[in-house]
Structure formats: C-alpha cells, structure tokens
Motif scaffolding. Structure first.
Motif, short mmCIF file in Angstrom:
data_model
loop_
_atom_site.label_atom_id
_atom_site.label_comp_id
_atom_site.label_asym_id
_atom_site.label_seq_id
_atom_site.Cartn_x
_atom_site.Cartn_y
_atom_site.Cartn_z
N VAL A 97 -7.50 -9.60 3.68
CA VAL A 97 -6.89 -9.84 2.36
C VAL A 97 -5.48 -10.38 2.55
O VAL A 97 -4.75 -9.65 3.37
CB VAL A 97 -6.92 -8.80 1.37
N PRO A 98 -4.82 -11.27 2.18
CA PRO A 98 -3.35 -11.51 2.27
C PRO A 98 -2.56 -10.33 1.92
O PRO A 98 -2.60 -9.61 0.95
CB PRO A 98 -3.07 -12.75 1.54
N ILE A 99 -1.52 -9.93 2.69
CA ILE A 99 -0.78 -8.66 2.63
C ILE A 99 0.20 -9.07 1.56
O ILE A 99 0.85 -8.10 1.03
CB ILE A 99 -0.06 -8.28 3.96
N MET A 100 0.55 -10.05 1.66
CA MET A 100 1.79 -10.52 0.43
C MET A 100 3.05 -9.78 0.82
O MET A 100 3.43 -9.56 2.01
CB MET A 100 1.53 -10.12 -0.92
N ASP A 101 3.78 -8.83 -0.18
CA ASP A 101 5.10 -8.06 0.14
C ASP A 101 4.62 -6.63 0.63
O ASP A 101 5.77 -5.89 0.74
CB ASP A 101 5.86 -7.99 -1.08
#
Length: 298
Positions: A97-101
C-alpha cells in the motif's frame, strides 16, 4: 446504523515504504456483506481482510496468499475502520500500500473524496465480553469489556525525544481525525542500514516518516503532536484490529504493543468465542461513526 461502502471509485499513486517502488491504488464500492477485499491486479489475486490472511508482522502488517503478499496495510485500514466502512475493494498493482506521508491522513482525504454510501443491511459490532490478553516478556496487548471503544497505549523508548508516552483515546471518527490521523510512522537512523539490508525501508525518507538520530528528530518541520509517537501506535493498533472484520466495542490496552502482538490478539480472540458476541447497532448513520451503548443483541 447500516453497513456502508464508498459512493464512487477513487485512486492515488504513491511509493511503497519497504520496496520503494511506485504503487497505484484504487478503491471501489462493494455490496452489503461482501466485506473488505484486497486485489493484486498484477497477480490477479484476491486476499480477504482477515487474521488468517496475515503472513508477516515484521515492521508492518502483511497479508498474503499463494506466495504473494500485500505489505503495510495498517495505515490505510486504520482510516477505513475509522470511517466506518464495512465493504470495500482495494486494488493494487504491486505488493505494498502506498505509504504517502507516513500517517493515515492521505487515506482519509481519499475517503472524503469517495464519499460514504449506506447499504440495506444493519451494521454488526464485535462486543468484547471477557478479557483476552497476549504477553511477550514485559510487553502486552489486551481487549476487555467496555460500552465504548477505547485505546489505552503506553510506549517506553530509551531515547531522549521519546521516553515514556501514554495516551488514552476514546474512539470516534471526529476524534480520530483530530487526534490520531496525522501521526506519522517513525524510525531510527541507526536501524536504516540494517532494514535496507533485509529488503525493508527502501522507500523511507523524511517525507514519509519521523526519523531520529541518537539525540533528536531529523525532520526539519519537527513533530505534529508533542506525543506523536504514541499516537501513531494507536493509529497502527486501529488498523491491526480492523482485520477482525467489524467494529469493536471494548477497551484495548497495550504496553509496548506491536503488529505481531496485535495479530496474536486477534487470533486469540477469535479462538475464544465466549470472549465476544456479535451485536447489531441501532441509530442512524447520520449520527456519525461513534460506537456507544446503543446496540441490540443479534
């Protein structure tokens, strides 16, 4: 309250924390009773959200099937749980899953864009009726009866910036957005080389994690909360408990809790059917996702 899904499909692209590769994620609505399902589009593989799907808990919660996996689901699932979403298809084109911030805030914004749709089925809640505990030396996590959802978390790090932090958080969506959602994951500079040698943290940076050296926080902007570290541990715990498949009414307590202990707790709870009951909620969705004493035995 009724079961929910999202009103429309939404998507984002980000970097995976551990492999450091770009990932596209798309969220799509599902019907009542379908639950939350992950789909690896690149492998044509569906993985249901359930404790039995967990294949690893080293540094993240990882689900998998047939030698394929999806890593770092806990931040996204923390947001999905906190928005009260019962049915959702999560489509990914890679194994993270994309970690983003490093927090849950980007996923909350994505869910705001998607909107919440009510479905023609009553929402079920898992009500804790007997205390369940998992220990590992002096570390422990437990669930015990309560008429609301409470997270009581203590961490204790031998680091001058962190030390001992304690938070007692009474769950509601509004409180989650204000007090938990923006808390970022954190790590120590001295561990980065080792983690990367075993294939982890390759996408980690000051843009998606709090990084500490021996004495200080290296992020130039500093902390978002004075006790951001324990708040992120609560964020993780919410995501890990979401694997139980429905909202929980009970009190979660942890001292130095971890993904591994949280997973063991969910497995032990489900193995003890006298420790919980499934109840049907009353009230309307317009009241917001707040679990209290308004429930009826199924």
């Amino acid at each position: 309250m009724q079961e929910t899904t999202i009103k429309k499909a939404v998507e984002l692209v980000g970097i995976g924390l551990h492999r450091g590769v770009p990932v596209k994620m798309r969220l799509e609505p599902l019907g009542a009773g379908e639950g939350i399902i992950f789909y690896r589009k690149d492998k044509n593989l569906y993985i249901p959200l359930h404790p039995d799907s967990v294949v690893d808990t080293k540094m993240a919660t990882v689900i998998g099937k047939r030698d394929e996996s999806i890593s770092t689901i806990e931040h996204l699932m923390s947001a999905v749980y906190s928005y009260g979403i019962d049915n959702l298809l999560i489509i990914l084109d890679n194994d993270e899953v994309p970690i983003m911030d490093g927090s849950a805030m980007s996923y909350c914004m994505l869910l705001d864009e998607a909107g919440i749709a009510t479905l023609n089925a009553s929402k079920k809640v898992l009500k804790i009726t007997k205390e369940i505990e998992v220990r590992e030396e002096n570390k422990y996590v437990k669930l015990k009866p309560s008429n609301s959802m409470i997270f009581d978390f203590t961490i204790d790090f031998s680091h001058p910036v962190i030390g001992k932090e304690y938070l007692r958080f009474e769950f509601s969506k509004k409180a989650y957005l204000q007090e938990i959602a923006k808390a970022r994951t954190f790590g120590f500079l001295k561990e980065v080389q080792y983690l990367r040698s075993i294939g982890l943290a390759r996408g980690g940076s000051l843009e998606n994690a709090i990084v500490l050296d021996e004495n200080r926080v290296l992020n130039p902007e500093g902390l978002r909360y004075p006790d951001e570290f324990v708040r992120h541990k609560v964020l993780d715990a919410i995501g890990d408990l979401s694997l139980l498949g429905c909202p929980i009414m009970g009190e979660y307590e942890a001292y130095a809790g971890s993904h591994a202990l949280n997973h063991a707790l969910t497995k032990q709870l489900l193995a003890n059917p006298d420790a919980y009951e499934i109840v049907e909620t009353k009230g309307t969705n317009e009241e917001g996702f707040v679990l209290g004493a308004a429930y009826a035995k199924e």
